[in-house]
Scaffold this motif. Structure first.
Motif, PDB file in Angstrom:
ATOM      1  N   SER A 266      54.326  59.996 -22.588  1.00  0.00           N
ATOM      2  CA  SER A 266      54.521  60.880 -21.426  1.00  0.00           C
ATOM      3  C   SER A 266      55.126  60.104 -20.255  1.00  0.00           C
ATOM      4  O   SER A 266      55.166  58.870 -20.278  1.00  0.00           O
ATOM      5  N   SER A 268      53.876  59.740 -17.223  1.00  0.00           N
ATOM      6  CA  SER A 268      52.880  58.913 -16.533  1.00  0.00           C
ATOM      7  C   SER A 268      52.516  57.683 -17.371  1.00  0.00           C
ATOM      8  O   SER A 268      52.272  56.599 -16.829  1.00  0.00           O
ATOM      9  N   ALA A 269      52.497  57.841 -18.705  1.00  0.00           N
ATOM     10  CA  ALA A 269      52.218  56.682 -19.563  1.00  0.00           C
ATOM     11  C   ALA A 269      53.356  55.669 -19.462  1.00  0.00           C
ATOM     12  O   ALA A 269      53.119  54.456 -19.459  1.00  0.00           O
ATOM     13  N   GLY A 272      52.848  53.716 -16.450  1.00  0.00           N
ATOM     14  CA  GLY A 272      51.806  52.725 -16.714  1.00  0.00           C
ATOM     15  C   GLY A 272      52.364  51.520 -17.451  1.00  0.00           C
ATOM     16  O   GLY A 272      51.990  50.376 -17.172  1.00  0.00           O
ATOM     17  N   PHE A 273      53.303  51.771 -18.377  1.00  0.00           N
ATOM     18  CA  PHE A 273      53.952  50.686 -19.129  1.00  0.00           C
ATOM     19  C   PHE A 273      54.733  49.781 -18.172  1.00  0.00           C
ATOM     20  O   PHE A 273      54.648  48.546 -18.262  1.00  0.00           O
ATOM     21  N   ALA A 275      54.135  49.320 -15.025  1.00  0.00           N
ATOM     22  CA  ALA A 275      53.158  48.563 -14.226  1.00  0.00           C
ATOM     23  C   ALA A 275      52.615  47.385 -15.030  1.00  0.00           C
ATOM     24  O   ALA A 275      52.445  46.277 -14.509  1.00  0.00           O
ATOM     25  N   LEU A 276      52.372  47.627 -16.325  1.00  0.00           N
ATOM     26  CA  LEU A 276      51.856  46.561 -17.190  1.00  0.00           C
ATOM     27  C   LEU A 276      52.885  45.434 -17.323  1.00  0.00           C
ATOM     28  O   LEU A 276      52.528  44.258 -17.372  1.00  0.00           O
ATOM     29  N   SER A 278      54.980  44.575 -15.016  1.00  0.00           N
ATOM     30  CA  SER A 278      54.912  43.805 -13.756  1.00  0.00           C
ATOM     31  C   SER A 278      53.770  42.805 -13.804  1.00  0.00           C
ATOM     32  O   SER A 278      53.898  41.675 -13.313  1.00  0.00           O
ATOM     33  N   ILE A 327      54.854  47.298 -27.372  1.00  0.00           N
ATOM     34  CA  ILE A 327      54.281  46.942 -26.059  1.00  0.00           C
ATOM     35  C   ILE A 327      54.028  45.439 -25.966  1.00  0.00           C
ATOM     36  O   ILE A 327      54.383  44.796 -24.972  1.00  0.00           O
TER      37      ILE A 327
ATOM     38  N   LEU B  43      47.842  48.021  -9.212  1.00  0.00           N
ATOM     39  CA  LEU B  43      48.624  47.847 -10.435  1.00  0.00           C
ATOM     40  C   LEU B  43      47.797  48.228 -11.667  1.00  0.00           C
ATOM     41  O   LEU B  43      48.265  48.956 -12.549  1.00  0.00           O
ATOM     42  N   LYS B  46      47.437  51.884 -12.042  1.00  0.00           N
ATOM     43  CA  LYS B  46      48.641  52.529 -12.573  1.00  0.00           C
ATOM     44  C   LYS B  46      48.817  52.198 -14.061  1.00  0.00           C
ATOM     45  O   LYS B  46      49.215  53.045 -14.853  1.00  0.00           O
ATOM     46  N   ALA B  47      48.522  50.935 -14.410  1.00  0.00           N
ATOM     47  CA  ALA B  47      48.743  50.498 -15.794  1.00  0.00           C
ATOM     48  C   ALA B  47      47.844  51.241 -16.781  1.00  0.00           C
ATOM     49  O   ALA B  47      48.228  51.459 -17.930  1.00  0.00           O
ATOM     50  N   THR B  48      46.663  51.649 -16.315  1.00  0.00           N
ATOM     51  CA  THR B  48      45.761  52.350 -17.231  1.00  0.00           C
ATOM     52  C   THR B  48      46.333  53.701 -17.677  1.00  0.00           C
ATOM     53  O   THR B  48      45.906  54.251 -18.691  1.00  0.00           O
ATOM     54  N   GLN B  49      47.309  54.204 -16.912  1.00  0.00           N
ATOM     55  CA  GLN B  49      47.951  55.475 -17.299  1.00  0.00           C
ATOM     56  C   GLN B  49      48.624  55.368 -18.665  1.00  0.00           C
ATOM     57  O   GLN B  49      48.812  56.362 -19.355  1.00  0.00           O
ATOM     58  N   LEU B  50      48.996  54.130 -19.041  1.00  0.00           N
ATOM     59  CA  LEU B  50      49.638  53.945 -20.347  1.00  0.00           C
ATOM     60  C   LEU B  50      48.689  54.364 -21.469  1.00  0.00           C
ATOM     61  O   LEU B  50      49.112  54.882 -22.495  1.00  0.00           O
ATOM     62  N   GLY B  53      47.405  58.374 -20.028  1.00  0.00           N
ATOM     63  CA  GLY B  53      48.423  59.402 -19.774  1.00  0.00           C
ATOM     64  C   GLY B  53      49.010  59.852 -21.065  1.00  0.00           C
ATOM     65  O   GLY B  53      49.989  60.415 -21.253  1.00  0.00           O
TER      66      GLY B  53
END
Lengths: 445, 53
Positions: A266, A268-269, A272-273, A275-276, A278, A327, B43, B46-50, B53
């Motif tokens: 999605s 939002s996911a 999140g990816f 952000a990870l 970063s 990932i 951060l 937000k990252a947990t959305q992976l 989400g």
């Protein structure tokens, strides 16, 4: 301004926070995208126009680091941090004026040109000093500072977004946000200006460790004439370009790779990816750079470039069949991207000594500017051409990922070609120089 | 020895902080550590959305 010498008993552990106060501030540059949508709607700009301040800022970063490095070495870190503080903060203040009067050119001039000079001088300001204070762990020391540059965006991104939400996204709200940024960063960076000290030339930062000025010493002028400098230039450029290959398209890439599977990603996911990634970028800066103190600089770049190429290969071959594999490979690549940035000052110190390492680092950062243009250009151009060719999903990225593998192999070869610098490029040791002076005096007498 | 503020303190081995500087070290690290911790917290959020989400 003479470099601020540390008094006896000054702790070297005060220098990393001084460096961090500057790098955490100037790292805000990577959070510029937060200002783009409000500027576009408030001033009626296109996406390309609203990116101008950032792009000019990065160009100025490269230019001021390359041309200001020698001045930084001559005047010391306090002078450099003061210049960085003044330029970076006044860049925001000019931008505030530009937003308030709806004169966009002032924002470009302020944030991009004036602020960009602050970025370049600030980026190299603590490098030489940190290496001199931590001759036993230069990778860790510069890793801490350069991690700060990555961390700056993590702080600024939510902070700026919240500020714009509170002040409003109209011209006066944006102006107020710029004003608060300029004043806050001026106060925050002043810690670095006040705290930074250079070790005395005759001192040893650790009782049993090496002296800051031991070993080979090469001037910045001579360094750029050596093949070692250009090999490292290629190494950095290839490593950064490969990292940008993932960074530039991270969110659409993970979405496209798994679009036709049972577990699509999605929006939002995908965020999140990103952000990870970063987080991996930042962790790589401190983690891999510190590891280089243990296993050596050449070996760590073998890892970044060699294993990085293998990671890219795994993504091209199996990336769309396993989300965890995709990932993990992307995270490893981004950690190597960050590590490559953070380890390069210590590599330069090993080859050229501490004499003008900050100035040499500044000149090498032109590789970053080049990669900053090259990376997005390759990735976007290839993705567009693949789309026109009717490809979809993971097929959109196959060619660009293969190009990235090729670039990493080029970087790997360049790293293998790095040898110790020929003695003809070394500056004379102090005693030799003194002897030369004595001979000259006797001859002239 | 004289500190930048002009007060005297006993000499310490190079690289090791004198007693008067420990507070300064803590303050300096908190100065940069607290904003960084805020950035990392945002951060992680937000990252947990992976995964959610």
């Amino acid at each position: 301004m003479s470099p601020p010498l540390a008094p006896t008993g000054w702790s070297r552990w005060l220098v990393p926070p001084a460096a961090l106060s500057v790098h955490l501030s100037i790292g805000q540059a990577y959070a510029w995208s937060v200002f783009k949508p409000p500027l576009e709607s408030a001033l009626g700009l296109s996406g390309t126009q609203s990116a101008l301040p950032f792009q000019l800022g990065i160009v100025m970063l490269g230019l001021s680091a390359a041309f200001g490095g020698t001045l930084v070495e001559r005047n010391g870190p306090r002078w450099a941090m003061t210049v960085a503080l003044c330029c970076f903060s006044s860049g925001f203040l000019l931008s505030a004026l530009g937003a308030a009067t709806e004169q966009y050119w002032l924002i470009v001039l302020g944030y991009g040109f004036v602020g960009g000079i602050g970025l370049g001088i600030g980026y190299i300001s603590p490098v030489s000093t940190l290496i001199k204070w931590f001759p036993d762990r230069p990778g860790m020391a510069t890793g801490i500072a350069i991690m700060g540059f990555g961390g700056g965006a993590l702080i600024a991104s939510p902070w700026s977004a919240q500020m714009l939400e509170s002040f409003g996204a109209d011209p006066s709200g944006i102006a107020l946000a710029f004003l608060v940024h300029g004043l806050t960063y001026a106060v925050f960076m002043s810690l670095g200006v006040l705290l930074v000290r250079v070790p005395r030339p005759d001192s040893r930062p650790t009782p049993s460790g090496p002296s800051p000025i031991e070993g080979v010493q090469v001037s910045a002028r001579n360094a750029v004439r050596t093949p070692q400098f250009w090999c490292l230039w290629v190494v950095l450029c290839m490593n950064v370009t490969a990292g940008i290959g993932i960074l530039e398209k991270a969110a659409p890439m993970i979405t496209d790779f798994f679009a036709d599977t049972d577990t699509p990603v999605s929006v939002s996911a995908a965020a999140g990816f990103v952000a990870l990634l970063s987080a991996a970028n930042m962790a790589g800066r401190i983690g891999w750079s510190s590891t280089s103190d243990l296993i050596g600089r050449k070996n760590i770049y073998r890892l970044y470039l060699g294993v990085g190429a293998v990671m890219y290969l795994l993504i091209t071959q199996f990336g769309d069949s396993s989300k965890p594999l995709f990932i993990i490979c992307a995270l490893v690549i981004l950690s190597f991207y960050g590590g490559g940035f953070a380890t390069i000052p210590a590599y330069l110190k090993d080859l050229f000594g501490t004499y003008q390492v900050g100035a040499i680092h500044g000149r090498l950062l032109t590789a970053w500017s080049t990669a900053g243009v090259l990376g997005p250009l390759i990735v976007n151009w290839v993705a567009d051409s693949q789309e026109e060719a009717g490809k979809h999903g993971a097929g959109l990225y196959g060619l660009s990922l293969t190009i990235m593998i090729g670039l990493l192999v080029v970087g790997f070869v360049a790293n293998e070609l790095v040898r110790p610098v020929h003695p003809r490029h070394h500056i004379p040791a102090p005693r030799e120089a003194a002897d030369d002076d004595t001979v000259r005096d006797q001859q002239s007498a | 020895m004289t500190t930048p503020s002009g007060t005297s303190s006993p000499p310490s081995p190079p690289g090791r902080p004198g007693p008067s500087r420990r507070g300064l070290i803590v303050f300096a690290w908190l100065w940069v550590g607290l904003p960084l911790a805020y950035g990392i917290y945002e951060l992680v959020r937000k990252a947990t959305q992976l995964f959610t989400g």
